[in-house]
Design a protein around this motif. Structure first.
Motif, PDB file in Angstrom:
ATOM      1  N   LYS A 199       0.800  -1.165   0.229  1.00  0.00           N
ATOM      2  CA  LYS A 199       0.078   0.134  -0.078  1.00  0.00           C
ATOM      3  C   LYS A 199       0.864   1.056  -0.077  1.00  0.00           C
ATOM      4  N   GLY A 200       0.758   2.579  -0.866  1.00  0.00           N
ATOM      5  CA  GLY A 200       1.746   3.009  -1.159  1.00  0.00           C
ATOM      6  C   GLY A 200       3.174   2.380  -1.427  1.00  0.00           C
ATOM      7  N   ASN A 201       3.921   2.952   0.087  1.00  0.00           N
ATOM      8  CA  ASN A 201       5.132   2.966   0.035  1.00  0.00           C
ATOM      9  C   ASN A 201       5.740   2.078   0.458  1.00  0.00           C
ATOM     10  N   ASP A 202       4.806   1.573   1.160  1.00  0.00           N
ATOM     11  CA  ASP A 202       4.833   0.141   2.748  1.00  0.00           C
ATOM     12  C   ASP A 202       4.442  -1.244   2.723  1.00  0.00           C
ATOM     13  N   THR A 203       4.638  -2.138   2.529  1.00  0.00           N
ATOM     14  CA  THR A 203       4.307  -3.718   2.348  1.00  0.00           C
ATOM     15  C   THR A 203       4.040  -4.155   4.162  1.00  0.00           C
ATOM     16  N   ILE A 204       2.963  -4.676   3.982  1.00  0.00           N
ATOM     17  CA  ILE A 204       2.553  -4.444   4.982  1.00  0.00           C
ATOM     18  C   ILE A 204       2.295  -6.462   4.939  1.00  0.00           C
ATOM     19  N   ARG A 205       2.082  -7.066   6.122  1.00  0.00           N
ATOM     20  CA  ARG A 205       2.576  -8.869   6.247  1.00  0.00           C
ATOM     21  C   ARG A 205       0.569  -8.627   6.914  1.00  0.00           C
ATOM     22  N   ILE A 206      -0.276  -9.227   6.673  1.00  0.00           N
ATOM     23  CA  ILE A 206      -1.331  -9.907   7.192  1.00  0.00           C
ATOM     24  C   ILE A 206      -1.214 -11.213   7.297  1.00  0.00           C
ATOM     25  N   TYR A 207      -1.757 -11.054   8.664  1.00  0.00           N
ATOM     26  CA  TYR A 207      -2.000 -12.682   8.412  1.00  0.00           C
ATOM     27  C   TYR A 207      -3.519 -13.047   9.564  1.00  0.00           C
ATOM     28  N   ASN A 208      -3.504 -14.677   8.871  1.00  0.00           N
ATOM     29  CA  ASN A 208      -5.438 -14.456   9.203  1.00  0.00           C
ATOM     30  C   ASN A 208      -4.756 -16.297  10.057  1.00  0.00           C
ATOM     31  N   ILE A 209      -5.358 -16.532  11.327  1.00  0.00           N
ATOM     32  CA  ILE A 209      -4.976 -17.401  12.694  1.00  0.00           C
ATOM     33  C   ILE A 209      -5.882 -17.941  12.696  1.00  0.00           C
ATOM     34  N   HIS A 210      -6.464 -19.189  12.595  1.00  0.00           N
ATOM     35  CA  HIS A 210      -7.539 -20.259  13.007  1.00  0.00           C
ATOM     36  C   HIS A 210      -7.051 -20.865  14.010  1.00  0.00           C
ATOM     37  N   LEU A 211      -7.025 -20.600  15.737  1.00  0.00           N
ATOM     38  CA  LEU A 211      -6.669 -21.618  16.377  1.00  0.00           C
ATOM     39  C   LEU A 211      -8.284 -22.887  16.547  1.00  0.00           C
TER      40      LEU A 211
END
Length: 339
Positions: A199-211
């Protein structure tokens, strides 16, 4: 105690028991379930214990008795260490151009087996997504139903398993996904996935956890019929699995140098070991900008929050919504973040 009537003495003894249980529950997030699995079961009842102690406090307050200090003191200790069960946030939804709206929802296969006696749940769910327009959509128990069309998201990553019915987790994004992957949890259909978005100049990590799920029928009549010892053992075993899955996730998380947002269905409360471990120094978006009980799971008698969105400490939470749309046994949540 001596000046109390017989009935009030009985009430106070029960009050002491519930106060001790609540006090004990405050220590449980510090204790690994693999070592203290029996005690960790109390986690599930913390919201009930809090509400019960509130009622005891109000009872003694109404009767103008000094016994009110017992529950009051225990509730204050809990508030100082963990915050309130009910959240009062002064934050309002702040609209900015660089906001990132992140939604999390356990969709329960889009009601594939008609658990909810309503028609077109899958179509209503998709319409809900369009109306709320999240930039990132994190789904658990996702199923590529024939009536599901999420192509209005430009990018996606999904991890599915199963032979007859494919299901799993998915991340949908309006921003490019430059990397993605899965953290495999052994001997289960649950897992964690991630997607790195730009997004723009940023790299963002999205985690999706299902315990790991507790597999508890929340229907009270069904719970009454179930053997308590077997139920207790099953929940204890599940908490041990959740700890192992959390450790796998944390090992993966340590290798990430990006800003991150962690979404998921933890199948455990904010008073649990897994919540405390995964959250660490991150922000709980509900506590930052949410209001009310923040209920995310459909349980009739008291509010349970088991679905979460965490963010980096340097990401501002400009808003948080818990929705009441009954399209699953969970409720959707969305955080508005300023990157």
């Amino acid at each position: 105690m001596k000046k109390l009537r017989f009935f009030d003495k009985i009430i106070y003894i029960i009050n002491v028991l519930f106060a001790i249980l609540l006090l004990l529950s405050y220590m449980l997030p510090l204790l690994p379930p693999q070592t203290f699995s029996i005690l960790s079961v109390i986690n599930l009842g913390v919201p009930f214990l809090i509400l019960t102690n509130v009622l005891f406090f109000l009872y003694w307050l109404f009767r103008v008795k000094k016994q009110l200090f017992l529950s009051f003191l225990v509730l204050c200790i809990g508030y100082l260490f963990y915050g309130s069960l009910y959240n009062f946030s002064a934050s309002e939804n702040i609209q900015k151009k660089n906001n990132l709206k992140v939604m999390n929802f356990n969709v329960r296969l889009f009601n594939l087996y008609n658990w909810i006696p309503k028609k077109n749940i899958e179509a209503k769910t998709i319409e809900f997504f369009k109306e709320q327009a999240p930039d990132i959509l994190s789904l658990q128990e996702y199923h590529p139903h024939k009536n599901i069309d999420l192509t209005f998201f430009r990018y996606k990553y999904e991890k599915l398993s199963g032979k007859k019915v494919k299901s799993g987790q998915a991340i949908f994004s309006q921003f490019p996904i430059v990397d993605s992957g899965s953290i495999e949890f052994p001997n289960t259909g649950n897992n964690a996935i991630y997607a790195d978005i730009v997004k723009g100049n940023d790299t963002i990590r999205i985690y999706n956890i299902h315990l790991e799920s507790l597999h508890i029928d929340t229907n009270v009549e069904s719970l009454k019929k179930e053997d308590s010892e077997r139920l207790f053992k099953r929940v204890s075993k599940t908490f041990k699995m959740q700890q192992f899955q959390t450790e796998l996730f944390m090992a993966h998380k340590k290798q990430c140098n990006y800003k991150m947002v962690i979404c998921g269905d933890f199948n455990n409360t904010a008073f649990s070991y897994v919540y405390r471990t995964i959250k660490g120094d991150l922000k709980d978006a509900f506590k930052e900008a949410g209001n009310g009980f923040g209920r995310t799971y459909d349980f009739k008698f008291f509010p349970i929050r088991i679905d979460f969105i965490f963010t980096d400490a340097n990401i501002r939470v400009n808003g948080f919504n818990t929705y009441e749309e009954h399209y699953s046994d969970h409720y959707p949540i969305m955080a508005t973040l300023e990157i």
